[in-house]
Scaffold this motif. Structure first.
Motif, PDB file in Angstrom:
ATOM      1  N   LEU A  57       9.236   8.507  10.692  1.00 53.39           N
ATOM      2  CA  LEU A  57       8.951   7.068  10.661  1.00 53.39           C
ATOM      3  C   LEU A  57      10.239   6.277  10.908  1.00 53.39           C
ATOM      4  CD1 LEU A  57       6.724   5.000  10.254  1.00 53.39           C
ATOM      5  CD2 LEU A  57       7.139   5.114   7.797  1.00 53.39           C
ATOM      6  N   GLY A  58      11.332   6.720  10.316  1.00 51.56           N
ATOM      7  CA  GLY A  58      12.615   6.063  10.555  1.00 51.56           C
ATOM      8  C   GLY A  58      13.022   6.151  12.017  1.00 51.56           C
ATOM      9  N   GLY A  59      12.765   7.303  12.634  1.00 55.90           N
ATOM     10  CA  GLY A  59      13.062   7.458  14.057  1.00 55.90           C
ATOM     11  C   GLY A  59      12.246   6.510  14.910  1.00 55.90           C
ATOM     12  N   ALA A  60      10.982   6.344  14.560  1.00 53.35           N
ATOM     13  CA  ALA A  60      10.125   5.420  15.310  1.00 53.35           C
ATOM     14  C   ALA A  60      10.659   3.992  15.217  1.00 53.35           C
ATOM     15  CB  ALA A  60       8.686   5.484  14.781  1.00 53.35           C
ATOM     16  N   PHE A  61      11.062   3.592  14.003  1.00 57.53           N
ATOM     17  CA  PHE A  61      11.624   2.248  13.844  1.00 57.53           C
ATOM     18  C   PHE A  61      12.961   2.118  14.567  1.00 57.53           C
ATOM     19  CE2 PHE A  61       8.775   1.871  10.027  1.00 57.53           C
ATOM     20  CZ  PHE A  61       8.039   0.801  10.523  1.00 57.53           C
ATOM     21  N   ALA A  62      13.761   3.176  14.578  1.00 53.68           N
ATOM     22  CA  ALA A  62      15.041   3.129  15.291  1.00 53.68           C
ATOM     23  C   ALA A  62      14.821   2.966  16.791  1.00 53.68           C
ATOM     24  CB  ALA A  62      15.848   4.397  15.009  1.00 53.68           C
ATOM     25  N   PHE A  63      13.858   3.713  17.357  1.00 55.67           N
ATOM     26  CA  PHE A  63      13.550   3.548  18.778  1.00 55.67           C
ATOM     27  C   PHE A  63      13.100   2.127  19.066  1.00 55.67           C
ATOM     28  CE2 PHE A  63      13.367   8.199  19.218  1.00 55.67           C
ATOM     29  CZ  PHE A  63      13.983   8.348  20.453  1.00 55.67           C
ATOM     30  N   GLN A  64      12.360   1.523  18.130  1.00 58.42           N
ATOM     31  CA  GLN A  64      11.862   0.172  18.342  1.00 58.42           C
ATOM     32  C   GLN A  64      12.962  -0.873  18.184  1.00 58.42           C
ATOM     33  OE1 GLN A  64       8.527  -0.904  15.841  1.00 58.42           O
ATOM     34  NE2 GLN A  64       8.573  -3.038  16.484  1.00 58.42           N
TER      35      GLN A  64
END
Length: 155
Positions: free
Chosen positions: A20-27
């Motif tokens: 989930l943190g990775g998804a937010f980082a990509f965003q």
């Protein structure tokens, strides 16, 4: 290595935190806006994190079955998303048709308004080793589901 149920629950919970943190980082850092299916893949990870925290606080390893279900839910959405990206089947009309539904004509014509482009579910925004973010989410979420199941079955 990780033998106790508590350690496995912690590992699975941290796995969802990482994804989930990775998804937010990509965003927010990488500037890749999520499509509708990307957003749907996030919710089961959030649920798995909540389940993991409650399981760690209460010590009830039976909650690990719910964690496994959450991980499998996001994996399933990820597999569906990969199929949409690869054009194996049609996706949702809301994110593959380039719809501007919900945006008023006045907003579209107003140059002072910032109207974001529609993010399509059938276009791969990023990939590594030929696997898209949705594909990596599916693969890693199945692994997390296995960890959750092992946690539920470990004394």
């Amino acid at each position: 290595m990780f033998q106790s149920s508590r350690s496995l629950i912690l590992l699975a919970t941290l796995g969802s935190v990482g994804l989930l943190g990775g998804a937010f980082a990509f965003q927010y850092i990488g500037g890749l806006a999520p499509c509708q299916l990307c957003l749907w893949q996030r919710w089961p990870h959030a649920a798995a994190i909540l389940i993991g925290v409650v399981a760690l606080l209460t010590g009830w390893r039976g909650l690990a079955w719910l964690g496994a279900l959450a991980a499998l839910a996001t994996a399933g959405i990820g597999v569906f998303h990969v199929g949409v990206e690869q054009l194996w089947w049609e996706g949702l009309a809301s994110c593959t048709a380039g719809s501007i539904e919900g945006i008023s004509t006045a907003d579209l014509l107003d140059p002072t308004k910032d109207v974001a482009a529609v993010v399509r579910c059938d276009e791969i925004a990023w990939q590594m080793l030929g696997i898209s973010m949705a594909g990596w989410n599916a693969i890693l979420s199945v692994i997390l589901a296995g960890i959750w199941v092992k946690a539920a079955r470990t004394a």
